[in-house]
Write an enzyme that holds these catalytic residues in place. Structure first.
Site: not given
Length: 595
Positions: A343, A367, A533
């Site tokens: 991401e 995550d 994260h």
């Protein structure tokens, strides 16, 4: 399996060693020449023996041509260091010397002084005087002084001195290796995740890095125009079909792709993997194909792939590419990882890079998904956590960048580990691959399909999770949590894992708690984590991260590292008696390293 690649000697920064001596001729200097130079050589031998560059070659040291007794010799040493790509500076001395005349004045190179603890000559006096000079001139320097007195001429390096020498060198080399490299953003902001809002001023001022940007369509362009090594692609597909097991498709029936569509997706994601690597570091084969510009790459030491949503709404996602690039092996053999952030979360990418440069091991991007309390776990599964997990545990899980090394299928002395690539065996590569399935991506999330790595990290590994965050008005801060991976009973794992997306790689993590502050308990760690994260590295390296952060002038917002392991520049002690408050104050006064 492919053969292990040979080590290649790249042009990495070297460690410069400055033997400092009392410049008074006529009996004093002459009596110390051999001892001082031997001290420098012993440290160089330590570094060459214990430290490696990311390509696996031994770290190289450069020693000044002569001992340094005054400014003329200090200047000659500086010239030699500049000519020999020295990125880290260590001064060593067994005696009193002229501090401000002999000190290293380069403001951008991390520096330390080892003052020998001996009674025959006052090495400790030089250390204190020259650290004071560094502090007065605004040039932070680390001080190294052994706890126990040694005899003059003793060439052994005590264990406490060795630990500080290695900590300083690892962090200093990380600083030097990053300088001048690039962060490559492939795409832009992913789903409003602030970490993918790349701040070039941070990279320039704090890391000395450039920022490079390409639109995601560059990956698609290269696929459509065939701008990749076609021979490598054929070899890669053979390897993928042999070693990458396709997992069960859990999509609803109307969203399951046909076999033909999945086969095309496999070809697509393999090409993506090659192209992202080529975008980062270049590929000479492309020049031979007539694509000389594309062959150059972007000099990227770390990158990020936006993916969601503009890409993944209609094309296969980056999960396979991110996971495999971050691993220590692929169809070309066992090799160093390529750091790629899911991401385009550049700040987690930088966190992974910090960990990687300190350990030379692959990283887990995850995550920080869920805190499972003992009560909630018992309610849902009927099993109450005990042992190390008695206060609960954290579920680390993400569809992308968890390296396959994160399966924990490498071993040392019978225990699960994650190794530098040059220590990994072919048997361990196969074990990591055997422990991984590539499940068709959840097409509710990833409409274009793709394949996600599905594995469970083995418990019992010491790990460190860190995260860099930007705070308006303050700047970057670093969070650090040392702890352990754990095993859950199989039925417990299955029940908890099915409550989220079961095709993603899972790591069950328990941070070490201290009973106070953000480490009061496991819940507090989760509650105080600064972003969605985290970057997870093998080993308890929190002390090394703290040393590295101080070199870059990045304060540490939270950590659970024992105070006795913390090593920061001497000047930090002048900013108050509370170590963490003094860290903030020192970083604020000195400002970013490359301002």
């Amino acid at each position: 399996m492919a053969k292990k690649q040979k080590l290649q000697n790249n042009k990495y920064p070297r460690i410069g060693i400055r033997p400092i001596i009392d410049g008074r001729l006529g009996g004093i200097r002459e009596s110390l020449e051999a001892t001082t130079m031997a001290m420098a050589k012993s440290v160089a031998e330590l570094y060459t023996r214990e430290l490696r560059y990311p390509d696996g070659t031994p770290v190289e040291c450069v020693i000044a041509d002569t001992t340094i007794g005054g400014v003329k010799e200090a200047a000659a040493c500086a010239e030699k260091f500049e000519a020999n790509n020295v990125g880290v500076s260590l001064s060593v001395t067994p005696c009193w010397c002229y501090g401000s005349e002999t000190m290293d004045m380069n403001p951008y190179i991390p520096k330390a002084i080892w003052g020998f603890n001996g009674t025959e000559r006052p090495g400790a006096v030089y250390l204190a005087a020259t650290l004071a000079a560094h502090n007065q001139k605004g040039l932070p320097c680390f001080g190294i002084y052994g706890k126990d007195v040694q005899d003059m001429g003793d060439t052994t390096i005590p264990a406490d001195v060795e630990a500080k020498l290695l900590n300083f060198a690892r962090a200093g080399l990380a600083v030097a290796i990053m300088r001048g490299k690039s962060y490559l953003a492939i795409g832009s902001v992913s789903m409003g995740i602030a970490g993918s809002i790349v701040d070039p001023q941070f990279f320039q001022d704090y890391l000395g890095m450039r920022n490079e940007y390409v639109d995601s369509t560059e990956v698609l362009r290269r696929i459509q125009l065939g701008i990749y090594d076609h021979d490598e692609f054929k070899r890669a597909m053979v390897w993928v079909k042999k070693y990458c097991k396709e997992g069960k498709d859990l999509n609803r029936k109307e969203k399951v792709k046909s076999r033909r569509e999945k086969d095309k997706d496999w070809e697509f994601v393999v090409k993506m993997t090659m192209i992202i690597r080529d975008l980062m570091v270049g590929n000479p084969k492309l020049a031979k194909m007539g694509y000389e510009e594309e062959a150059l790459g972007h000099n990227a030491i770390v990158s990020g792939f936006q993916g969601q949503r503009q890409w993944t709404d209609f094309l296969p996602d980056g999960d396979f590419s991110e996971a495999l690039l971050n691993s220590s092996f692929d169809w070309n053999g066992i090799r160093n990882p390529y750091i790629v952030a899911t991401e385009n979360d550049c700040y987690n990418g930088v966190s992974m890079l910090f960990n990687y440069l300190l350990t030379n091991t692959a990283q887990i991007f995850a995550d920080v998904r869920t805190y499972w309390s003992p009560d909630a776990t018992e309610r849902v599964t009927g099993w109450r956590p005990d042992g190390i997990a008695a206060e609960g545990f954290i579920h680390l899980i993400n569809s992308g960048s968890a390296s396959l090394d994160g399966t924990g299928r490498q071993s040392k002395e019978g225990k699960p580990v994650m190794k530098p690539f040059w220590e990994i065996t072919q048997k361990e590569v196969k074990a990591c691959l055997d422990a991984t399935e590539w499940s068709p991506s959840n097409r509710d999330y990833m409409r274009g399909g793709g394949f996600s790595s599905t594995f469970l990290t083995r418990g019992g590994m010491p790990v460190t999770m860190c995260r860099l965050n930007l705070i308006k008005g303050l700047g970057p801060v670093l969070q650090i949590a040392e702890g352990y991976t754990i095993d859950l009973p199989k039925h417990v794992h299955d029940i908890l894992n099915r409550r989220t997306d079961p095709i993603w790689p899972t790591t069950w993590f328990v941070p070490n708690t201290t009973g106070k502050g953000p480490f009061k308990d496991v819940y507090s760690v989760m509650a105080n984590w600064g972003a969605n994260h985290g970057a997870i590295s093998y080993g308890h390296i929190g002390d090394q991260l703290i040393t590295l952060a101080s070199m870059l002038r990045i304060p540490v917002a939270m950590h659970n590292v024992d105070e006795g392991r913390i090593f920061r520049p001497s000047a930090w002690g002048a900013f108050g008696m509370d170590p963490e408050g003094s860290d903030y104050r020192a970083c604020s006064v000195y400002g970013p390293l490359y301002k």
